[in-house]
Design a protein around this motif. Structure first.
Motif, PDB file in Angstrom:
ATOM      1  N   ALA A  30       1.127 -19.815  -4.169  1.00 63.12           N
ATOM      2  CA  ALA A  30       0.196 -20.211  -3.114  1.00 63.12           C
ATOM      3  C   ALA A  30      -0.560 -19.007  -2.569  1.00 63.12           C
ATOM      4  O   ALA A  30      -0.044 -17.886  -2.522  1.00 63.12           O
ATOM      5  N   ASP A  31      -1.789 -19.253  -2.143  1.00 61.78           N
ATOM      6  CA  ASP A  31      -2.560 -18.251  -1.406  1.00 61.78           C
ATOM      7  C   ASP A  31      -2.300 -18.474   0.089  1.00 61.78           C
ATOM      8  O   ASP A  31      -2.138 -19.612   0.547  1.00 61.78           O
ATOM      9  N   ILE A  32      -2.290 -17.380   0.849  1.00 63.16           N
ATOM     10  CA  ILE A  32      -1.940 -17.454   2.267  1.00 63.16           C
ATOM     11  C   ILE A  32      -3.126 -17.001   3.110  1.00 63.16           C
ATOM     12  O   ILE A  32      -3.744 -15.968   2.824  1.00 63.16           O
ATOM     13  N   PHE A  33      -3.422 -17.779   4.157  1.00 60.04           N
ATOM     14  CA  PHE A  33      -4.545 -17.506   5.053  1.00 60.04           C
ATOM     15  C   PHE A  33      -4.025 -17.387   6.485  1.00 60.04           C
ATOM     16  O   PHE A  33      -3.148 -18.144   6.903  1.00 60.04           O
ATOM     17  N   ALA A  34      -4.587 -16.431   7.234  1.00 61.38           N
ATOM     18  CA  ALA A  34      -4.220 -16.256   8.642  1.00 61.38           C
ATOM     19  C   ALA A  34      -5.376 -15.604   9.380  1.00 61.38           C
ATOM     20  O   ALA A  34      -6.184 -14.883   8.781  1.00 61.38           O
ATOM     21  N   LEU A  35      -5.452 -15.851  10.677  1.00 61.61           N
ATOM     22  CA  LEU A  35      -6.508 -15.229  11.479  1.00 61.61           C
ATOM     23  C   LEU A  35      -6.409 -13.715  11.407  1.00 61.61           C
ATOM     24  O   LEU A  35      -7.412 -13.021  11.210  1.00 61.61           O
ATOM     25  N   VAL A  36      -5.189 -13.188  11.595  1.00 61.95           N
ATOM     26  CA  VAL A  36      -4.936 -11.746  11.506  1.00 61.95           C
ATOM     27  C   VAL A  36      -3.581 -11.531  10.862  1.00 61.95           C
ATOM     28  O   VAL A  36      -2.711 -12.408  10.888  1.00 61.95           O
ATOM     29  N   ASP A  37      -3.391 -10.348  10.297  1.00 62.88           N
ATOM     30  CA  ASP A  37      -2.129  -9.987   9.652  1.00 62.88           C
ATOM     31  C   ASP A  37      -1.863  -8.510   9.911  1.00 62.88           C
ATOM     32  O   ASP A  37      -2.588  -7.649   9.413  1.00 62.88           O
ATOM     33  N   ILE A  58     -11.649 -12.107  12.774  1.00 61.12           N
ATOM     34  CA  ILE A  58     -10.939 -11.617  13.949  1.00 61.12           C
ATOM     35  C   ILE A  58     -10.240 -10.291  13.637  1.00 61.12           C
ATOM     36  O   ILE A  58     -10.156  -9.399  14.492  1.00 61.12           O
ATOM     37  N   GLN A  59      -9.756 -10.160  12.413  1.00 62.35           N
ATOM     38  CA  GLN A  59      -9.036  -8.955  11.990  1.00 62.35           C
ATOM     39  C   GLN A  59      -9.876  -7.692  12.179  1.00 62.35           C
ATOM     40  O   GLN A  59      -9.335  -6.618  12.432  1.00 62.35           O
ATOM     41  N   ARG A  60     -11.180  -7.837  12.060  1.00 66.38           N
ATOM     42  CA  ARG A  60     -12.065  -6.669  12.062  1.00 66.38           C
ATOM     43  C   ARG A  60     -12.731  -6.425  13.420  1.00 66.38           C
ATOM     44  O   ARG A  60     -13.535  -5.498  13.550  1.00 66.38           O
ATOM     45  N   LEU A  61     -12.417  -7.234  14.416  1.00 76.88           N
ATOM     46  CA  LEU A  61     -13.039  -7.064  15.721  1.00 76.88           C
ATOM     47  C   LEU A  61     -12.402  -5.895  16.483  1.00 76.88           C
ATOM     48  O   LEU A  61     -11.251  -5.530  16.230  1.00 76.88           O
ATOM     49  N   PRO A  62     -13.127  -5.293  17.407  1.00 78.22           N
ATOM     50  CA  PRO A  62     -12.602  -4.144  18.160  1.00 78.22           C
ATOM     51  C   PRO A  62     -11.307  -4.483  18.907  1.00 78.22           C
ATOM     52  O   PRO A  62     -11.193  -5.558  19.505  1.00 78.22           O
TER      53      PRO A  62
END
Length: 371
Positions: A30-37, A58-62
């Motif tokens: 399976a591939d896994i998706f999340a807002l941030v990790d 979201i992962q790349r926001l300040p």
């Protein structure tokens, strides 16, 4: 069959993350998706077998690493940006927005729901009070407006799920109340094998959790203060100093303890005292796996995972008087009703093996119905 696993975030390894880990064991491709990790390498290896997740903008926001929750208003649109078109099965692990991932009619979307969004629904006023947001300030108005729109989106996005799985009957009822949807109950996985049976108990009670307000350790401390009963409190958190101020010499605070030490303390305790209102509550099940009875609230998950008079004692409300009365009842009945071996055997129904079997069987049935 191509499978996508969708989760809110990976910043620690707690109960919901362990569920995703078990999903990944069942569906290793399976591939896994999340807002941030933000998992470290060791946690990623143990939880996901080293697998990388696909994250949102979201992962790349300040300042997202430490303050990603401040971007709550963006979470709904962020979860909708994942392109899941190629997957046959989308399995979401949701306590906030993961269930809102977009799918099409040819896919099966199963949501393992830990809870509908608590601070947008039944804990809304507690959230405002705890954040000092009950006034007429701009911050208060913005928070209320954000949660209002989150409630609207939350109900709307519940229609994107084909089948709900609830982690307890308590959550099944909340899903029905808020989303008007039925849910199948499968209890979450507890690593019962890590907690072996010990029949000889020491003469102390144990309270173990993060020291935060909703865990109600304050009630437990007050219930044991000025008594001859020994209470051992394990855990750290912002309530530590407040709790120490309530304590009397019969109450000992050990702070943070590693997993091995916690297991030993659970195995040797006369009983675990647990006052929180939880959706499920893993700690009481872990204690029972040791053969240790649990004194707990007869609401939420612990009303289901602890059997009154057989594996523990229930109290009816979160109050000092109710806890004291339950401890009195426990001491009067423990030699008659509470058998360590039977308690440990009862806890095995919440094991990791049982979880895998139930999830695998249920989703296989849903896939057959889909075909």
């Amino acid at each position: 069959m191509q499978v996508a696993l969708v989760h809110e975030w990976f910043n620690e390894v707690a109960g919901s993350e362990k569920c995703v880990g078990e999903f990944n064991t069942l569906y290793p491709d399976a591939d896994i998706f999340a807002l941030v990790d933000w998992l470290d390498d060791a946690s990623r290896q143990s939880l996901l077998g080293g697998k990388q997740t696909q994250t949102s903008f979201i992962q790349r926001l300040p300042f997202a690493r430490k303050h990603f929750r401040q971007y709550l208003p963006l979470f709904p649109i962020a979860i909708e940006q994942f392109n899941l078109d190629k997957y046959d099965l989308v399995l979401s692990s949701s306590h906030l927005v993961a269930k809102g991932a977009l799918t099409h009619h040819g896919q099966l979307h199963v949501c393992y729901c830990h809870t509908p969004v608590r601070y947008a629904w039944d804990m809304y006023h507690d959230y405002l009070r705890g954040g000092n947001l009950q006034n007429s300030s701009i911050k208060s108005w913005l928070s209320r407006r954000t949660l209002h729109h989150l409630r609207l989106w939350d109900v709307l996005s519940s229609n994107r799920v084909d089948h709900f799985i609830a982690n307890s009957h308590y959550i099944r009822k909340r899903i029905q109340k808020i989303y008007r949807r039925e849910a199948h109950v499968i209890y979450p996985p507890v690593d019962t094998n890590r907690f072996s049976l010990v029949t000889n108990k020491d003469d102390y009670y144990l309270a173990f959790s993060r020291l935060v307000p909703y865990k109600r350790i304050d009630l437990i401390v007050q219930a044991f203060a000025h008594t001859k009963r020994k209470l051992v409190v394990v855990g750290n958190g912002p309530e530590m100093e407040k709790l120490r101020g309530m304590a009397t010499p019969n109450i000992e605070f050990l702070g943070f303890q590693d997993d091995q030490r916690v297991a030993i303390l659970m195995q040797q305790a006369k009983a675990l005292v647990f006052a929180a209102l939880e959706d499920f509550g893993i700690i009481p099940v872990e204690a029972q796996a040791c053969g240790t009875p649990v004194i707990c609230l007869n609401q939420g998950g612990t009303a289901e995972t602890v059997l009154h008079g057989k594996t523990g004692i229930h109290f009816q409300e979160q109050s000092v008087a109710a806890i004291r009365q339950a401890v009195d009842e426990f001491e009067a009945r423990q030699t008659q009703l509470l058998d360590a071996a039977s308690i440990s055997e009862f806890a095995q129904q919440f094991s990791v093996t049982r979880f895998r079997q139930d999830i695998n069987q249920h989703i296989a049935q849903l896939l057959e119905q889909k075909i």
